[in-house]
Design a protein around this motif. Structure first.
Motif, PDB file in Angstrom:
ATOM      1  N   LEU A 156      66.089  69.790  51.526  1.00 57.73           N
ATOM      2  CA  LEU A 156      67.124  70.470  50.727  1.00 57.73           C
ATOM      3  C   LEU A 156      68.202  71.103  51.617  1.00 57.73           C
ATOM      4  O   LEU A 156      69.109  71.761  51.118  1.00 57.73           O
ATOM      5  N   GLN A 157      68.045  70.931  52.917  1.00 57.39           N
ATOM      6  CA  GLN A 157      69.021  71.408  53.906  1.00 57.39           C
ATOM      7  C   GLN A 157      69.312  72.898  53.741  1.00 57.39           C
ATOM      8  O   GLN A 157      70.467  73.319  53.580  1.00 57.39           O
ATOM      9  N   ILE A 158      68.230  73.678  53.811  1.00 55.82           N
ATOM     10  CA  ILE A 158      68.369  75.133  53.703  1.00 55.82           C
ATOM     11  C   ILE A 158      68.673  75.688  55.100  1.00 55.82           C
ATOM     12  O   ILE A 158      67.864  75.523  56.017  1.00 55.82           O
ATOM     13  N   PRO A 159      69.809  76.339  55.283  1.00 53.30           N
ATOM     14  CA  PRO A 159      70.100  76.895  56.602  1.00 53.30           C
ATOM     15  C   PRO A 159      69.215  78.117  56.891  1.00 53.30           C
ATOM     16  O   PRO A 159      68.897  78.855  55.961  1.00 53.30           O
ATOM     17  N   ASP A 160      68.840  78.312  58.140  1.00 52.20           N
ATOM     18  CA  ASP A 160      67.968  79.438  58.549  1.00 52.20           C
ATOM     19  C   ASP A 160      66.865  79.663  57.504  1.00 52.20           C
ATOM     20  O   ASP A 160      66.831  80.686  56.815  1.00 52.20           O
ATOM     21  N   SER A 161      65.988  78.691  57.390  1.00 50.18           N
ATOM     22  CA  SER A 161      65.118  78.614  56.208  1.00 50.18           C
ATOM     23  C   SER A 161      63.947  79.601  56.180  1.00 50.18           C
ATOM     24  O   SER A 161      63.214  79.634  55.198  1.00 50.18           O
ATOM     25  N   GLY A 162      63.764  80.401  57.235  1.00 48.51           N
ATOM     26  CA  GLY A 162      62.609  81.311  57.299  1.00 48.51           C
ATOM     27  C   GLY A 162      62.400  82.125  56.029  1.00 48.51           C
ATOM     28  O   GLY A 162      61.325  82.051  55.406  1.00 48.51           O
ATOM     29  N   PRO A 163      63.392  82.899  55.597  1.00 54.03           N
ATOM     30  CA  PRO A 163      63.202  83.721  54.385  1.00 54.03           C
ATOM     31  C   PRO A 163      62.971  82.872  53.134  1.00 54.03           C
ATOM     32  O   PRO A 163      62.174  83.248  52.265  1.00 54.03           O
ATOM     33  N   TRP A 164      63.634  81.713  53.065  1.00 51.31           N
ATOM     34  CA  TRP A 164      63.472  80.806  51.904  1.00 51.31           C
ATOM     35  C   TRP A 164      62.024  80.332  51.824  1.00 51.31           C
ATOM     36  O   TRP A 164      61.403  80.339  50.761  1.00 51.31           O
ATOM     37  N   VAL A 165      61.482  79.945  52.976  1.00 49.09           N
ATOM     38  CA  VAL A 165      60.090  79.475  53.027  1.00 49.09           C
ATOM     39  C   VAL A 165      59.142  80.618  52.662  1.00 49.09           C
ATOM     40  O   VAL A 165      58.217  80.445  51.849  1.00 49.09           O
ATOM     41  N   ALA A 166      59.399  81.803  53.222  1.00 50.32           N
ATOM     42  CA  ALA A 166      58.515  82.958  52.960  1.00 50.32           C
ATOM     43  C   ALA A 166      58.507  83.309  51.474  1.00 50.32           C
ATOM     44  O   ALA A 166      57.444  83.600  50.890  1.00 50.32           O
ATOM     45  N   GLU A 167      59.687  83.251  50.858  1.00 51.38           N
ATOM     46  CA  GLU A 167      59.787  83.562  49.426  1.00 51.38           C
ATOM     47  C   GLU A 167      58.943  82.584  48.594  1.00 51.38           C
ATOM     48  O   GLU A 167      58.248  82.977  47.665  1.00 51.38           O
ATOM     49  N   ARG A 168      59.004  81.306  48.974  1.00 55.19           N
ATOM     50  CA  ARG A 168      58.248  80.308  48.213  1.00 55.19           C
ATOM     51  C   ARG A 168      56.742  80.398  48.472  1.00 55.19           C
ATOM     52  O   ARG A 168      55.934  80.084  47.596  1.00 55.19           O
ATOM     53  N   LEU A 169      56.385  80.815  49.664  1.00 58.28           N
ATOM     54  CA  LEU A 169      54.951  81.033  49.934  1.00 58.28           C
ATOM     55  C   LEU A 169      54.425  82.163  49.046  1.00 58.28           C
ATOM     56  O   LEU A 169      53.320  82.081  48.499  1.00 58.28           O
ATOM     57  N   ASP A 170      55.244  83.217  48.893  1.00 60.15           N
ATOM     58  CA  ASP A 170      54.843  84.337  48.018  1.00 60.15           C
ATOM     59  C   ASP A 170      54.703  83.846  46.582  1.00 60.15           C
ATOM     60  O   ASP A 170      53.757  84.210  45.875  1.00 60.15           O
ATOM     61  N   ALA A 171      55.676  83.011  46.161  1.00 63.27           N
ATOM     62  CA  ALA A 171      55.635  82.504  44.782  1.00 63.27           C
ATOM     63  C   ALA A 171      54.393  81.638  44.585  1.00 63.27           C
ATOM     64  O   ALA A 171      53.750  81.655  43.527  1.00 63.27           O
ATOM     65  N   MET A 172      54.035  80.883  45.630  1.00 67.88           N
ATOM     66  CA  MET A 172      52.860  80.015  45.555  1.00 67.88           C
ATOM     67  C   MET A 172      51.599  80.873  45.385  1.00 67.88           C
ATOM     68  O   MET A 172      50.689  80.531  44.631  1.00 67.88           O
ATOM     69  N   ALA A 180      51.555  83.777  43.998  1.00 67.82           N
ATOM     70  CA  ALA A 180      51.576  84.322  42.630  1.00 67.82           C
ATOM     71  C   ALA A 180      51.062  83.262  41.647  1.00 67.82           C
ATOM     72  O   ALA A 180      50.335  83.576  40.700  1.00 67.82           O
ATOM     73  N   THR A 181      51.432  81.997  41.893  1.00 64.80           N
ATOM     74  CA  THR A 181      50.947  80.907  41.033  1.00 64.80           C
ATOM     75  C   THR A 181      49.428  80.821  41.121  1.00 64.80           C
ATOM     76  O   THR A 181      48.734  80.679  40.104  1.00 64.80           O
ATOM     77  N   MET A 182      48.901  80.908  42.334  1.00 67.64           N
ATOM     78  CA  MET A 182      47.439  80.837  42.495  1.00 67.64           C
ATOM     79  C   MET A 182      46.781  81.997  41.755  1.00 67.64           C
ATOM     80  O   MET A 182      45.773  81.812  41.049  1.00 67.64           O
ATOM     81  N   ALA A 183      47.378  83.190  41.868  1.00 69.24           N
ATOM     82  CA  ALA A 183      46.790  84.358  41.189  1.00 69.24           C
ATOM     83  C   ALA A 183      46.776  84.135  39.672  1.00 69.24           C
ATOM     84  O   ALA A 183      45.786  84.449  38.996  1.00 69.24           O
ATOM     85  N   LYS A 184      47.872  83.554  39.168  1.00 69.48           N
ATOM     86  CA  LYS A 184      47.957  83.300  37.720  1.00 69.48           C
ATOM     87  C   LYS A 184      46.872  82.296  37.292  1.00 69.48           C
ATOM     88  O   LYS A 184      46.200  82.471  36.272  1.00 69.48           O
ATOM     89  N   ILE A 185      46.717  81.263  38.097  1.00 66.25           N
ATOM     90  CA  ILE A 185      45.696  80.239  37.795  1.00 66.25           C
ATOM     91  C   ILE A 185      44.302  80.878  37.767  1.00 66.25           C
ATOM     92  O   ILE A 185      43.502  80.635  36.869  1.00 66.25           O
ATOM     93  N   LEU A 186      44.035  81.720  38.756  1.00 63.46           N
ATOM     94  CA  LEU A 186      42.699  82.331  38.842  1.00 63.46           C
ATOM     95  C   LEU A 186      42.446  83.271  37.662  1.00 63.46           C
ATOM     96  O   LEU A 186      41.347  83.303  37.109  1.00 63.46           O
ATOM     97  N   THR A 187      43.477  84.020  37.280  1.00 64.97           N
ATOM     98  CA  THR A 187      43.309  84.942  36.151  1.00 64.97           C
ATOM     99  C   THR A 187      43.032  84.159  34.869  1.00 64.97           C
ATOM    100  O   THR A 187      42.121  84.493  34.098  1.00 64.97           O
ATOM    101  N   ARG A 188      43.825  83.102  34.652  1.00 62.53           N
ATOM    102  CA  ARG A 188      43.621  82.289  33.439  1.00 62.53           C
ATOM    103  C   ARG A 188      42.244  81.645  33.437  1.00 62.53           C
ATOM    104  O   ARG A 188      41.564  81.607  32.420  1.00 62.53           O
ATOM    105  N   ALA A 189      41.866  81.114  34.599  1.00 61.00           N
ATOM    106  CA  ALA A 189      40.580  80.415  34.692  1.00 61.00           C
ATOM    107  C   ALA A 189      39.437  81.379  34.361  1.00 61.00           C
ATOM    108  O   ALA A 189      38.504  81.026  33.631  1.00 61.00           O
TER     109      ALA A 189
END
Ligand code: NAI
Length: 348
Positions: free
Chosen positions: A297-313, A315-324
Motif C-alpha cells: 500500500l506504499q505507506i511512508p514511514d510505516s512504523g506507526p501504521w503497522v503498530a496501529e494495525r497490530l493493536d487492532a488485530m 482487539a479483534t482477537m479479544a472480541k473473538i475470545l469474548t464471543r467464543a
C-alpha cells in the motif's frame, strides 16, 4: 504461458508454464472483494498437479480470511511453483513467474512464502512491480517475522487473560515448536517477560542457542506438543493439531504462528471440548501480512501504521475470545463466522 482454468470456489485460477526455464505452477485469486489479492509465493515439490492446485486454492482462501481479520484492504491470493527450491530454483524461473504475475495487472500481489527469500523477490521485481517483501526500495518492508512474533505474543497474552485470569506471562511455561524466524523472536519476547521455555526444533543449532541464551529446556521433537506446560506455541508446521496430538496436549492454551495448525476444521471443536483454548492461527499470525501490506500500500514511514494495525488485530482477537466464551464455541469457529459475515457485507 498463463492459462486460466475454471474454478467454482475462487475468482481466478491460472496455470503458469514456461518451457525455457522449466517453470510449472499455479496462481489463485480467492477474493478481491476487499482489495487486490495478496499472498506469498510458495515453492515446494508436489506429487501431482492436483496436489499443487489443492494447495494454492486452500492457501489463497486462507489469505482472504487472514487479510480480512487483520483489517487490511486486501483480498486473498497465493502462488505456487512446483519443484525443490534448493535444487530447481533459477533466476530465469523466478523472472518467468514475475511476468505471469505482471500479466494479472495488479489483481494479485506476491511476497515470500516457504522456499522463497527476499533475493528471490528482487528477481521477480525485475519483471513486475506487484511484489512485496523486498529488502531494498522506498517502501521495502524486509523480514516480517519479528512483527509476526510480536502479534503472536500479544495474542498469547489475550488468551492467557482468559485461561489463567491474567495476561502476565511471567512464570508461565511455554512449549515452543520451531525456532525459526518467528519462533526464535517469540522465544526472546517470552524470555524477556520471564516466561519459562521448553523448545524443539529439527535444527540442533537453534536448540543449542535457545538453551544457552534463553535457558530453555529441550524436548524431543515428537513430544513437544505433549509437554506439561501452560501454553503450547506451534511455530513450525501445519496440521500439528490433529486426532493423534490433541488428546496428548497438556497445555490449556494453544497460541502460535504456524499456518493451518488444525488438520481439519473439526479439530477446533475437539480442542474446545477438551477445554483447551486454541487461538485461530490466521488471526494470531497476521502481523507478517500487516508488515507486507505497508509495502504493497506504499505507506511512508510505516512504523506507526503497522503498530496501529497490530493493536487492532489484538482487539479483534479479544472480541473473538469474548464471543467464543459467551457462546461456548471454539474461537476458530467464531473467527470464521465473523470473517465470512465481514466478506459478505462488502459490495461486490
Ligand atoms: P522458518 O522456516 O524460519 O522456521 C521453521 C522452523 O521450524 C525451522 O527452524 C525448522 O527447523 C523447524 N521445524 C520444521 N519442522 C519441524 C518439526 N516437525 N518440529 C520442530 N521444528 C520443526 O519459518 P518461519 O518463518 O519461522 O514460520 C514458522 C511458521 O509460521 C510457518 O508455518 C509459517 O507459515 C508461519 N508464518 C510465518 C510468518 C512470518 O512472518 N515468517 C507469517 C505468518 C505465518
Amino acid at each position: 504461458m498463463l492459462t486460466r482454468l475454471a474454478s467454482t470456489s475462487h475468482e481466478e485460477l491460472h496455470r503458469v508454464e514456461d518451457r525455457d526455464s522449466g517453470l510449472r505452477g499455479y496462481i489463485a485469486l480467492h477474493s478481491t472483494r476487499l482489495g487486490p489479492a495478496a499472498g506469498g509465493l510458495r515453492m515446494r515439490t508436489y506429487d501431482s498437479d492436483a496436489a499443487a492446485i489443492d494447495d494454492v486454492l486452500n492457501l489463497s482462501r486462507g489469505m482472504s480470511y487472514k487479510n480480512a481479520a487483520a483489517g487490511l484492504p486486501l483480498g486473498g491470493g497465493k502462488a505456487v511453483i512446483m519443484g525443490d527450491p534448493s535444487r530447481d530454483k533459477t533466476p530465469e524461473m523466478l523472472r518467468a513467474m514475475g511476468r505471469a504475475i505482471n500479466a494479472l495487472q495488479g489483481r494479485y500481489w506476491t511476497a515470500e512464502d516457504m522456499g522463497m527469500a527476499p533475493e528471490d523477490m528482487a528477481e521477480i521485481a525485475r519483471e513486475t512491480r506487484f511484489v512485496a517483501g523486498l529488502d531494498h526500495g522506498q517502501y521495502a518492508s524486509g523480514d516480517p517475522s519479528p512483527i509476526t512474533a510480536k502479534g503472536v505474543f500479544n495474542a498469547m497474552r489475550a488468551g492467557a487473560a482468559q485461561v489463567f485470569g491474567s495476561d502476565d506471562l511471567a512464570g508461565r511455561h511455554v512449549a515452543v515448536q520451531g525456532l525459526g524466524h518467528v519462533g526464535w523472536h517469540l522465544c526472546r519476547l517470552l524470555h524477556e517477560v520471564g516466561a519459562r521455555l521448553s523448545v524443539a526444533d529439527m535444527d540442533a543449532r537453534c536448540v543449542t542457542r535457545a538453551v544457552r541464551e534463553l535457558g530453555a529446556n529441550v524436548v524431543p521433537l515428537s513430544r513437544i506438543h505433549a509437554t506439561q506446560a501452560d501454553i503450547f506455541a506451534p511455530c513450525a508446521i501445519g496440521g500439528i493439531l490433529n486426532a493423534r496430538t490433541i488428546p496428548e496436549i497438556q497445555a490449556r492454551l494453544v497460541a502460535g504462528a504456524a499456518n493451518n495448525q488444525l488438520a481439519t476444521p473439526e479439530d477446533a471443536a475437539t480442542l474446545h471440548t477438551r477445554g483447551i483454548l486454541y487461538l485461530p492461527d490466521y488471526v494470531a499470525n497476521g502481523g507478517g501480512i500487516i508488515n507486507v501490506a505497508a509495502e504493497i500500500l506504499q505507506i511512508p514511514d510505516s512504523g506507526p501504521w503497522v503498530a496501529e494495525r497490530l493493536d487492532a488485530m489484538q482487539a479483534t482477537m479479544a472480541k473473538i475470545l469474548t464471543r467464543a466464551e459467551g457462546e461456548d464455541l471454539s474461537p476458530a469457529r467464531v473467527a470464521d463466522r465473523m470473517i465470512e459475515d465481514q466478506l459478505l457485507q462488502v459490495a461486490v
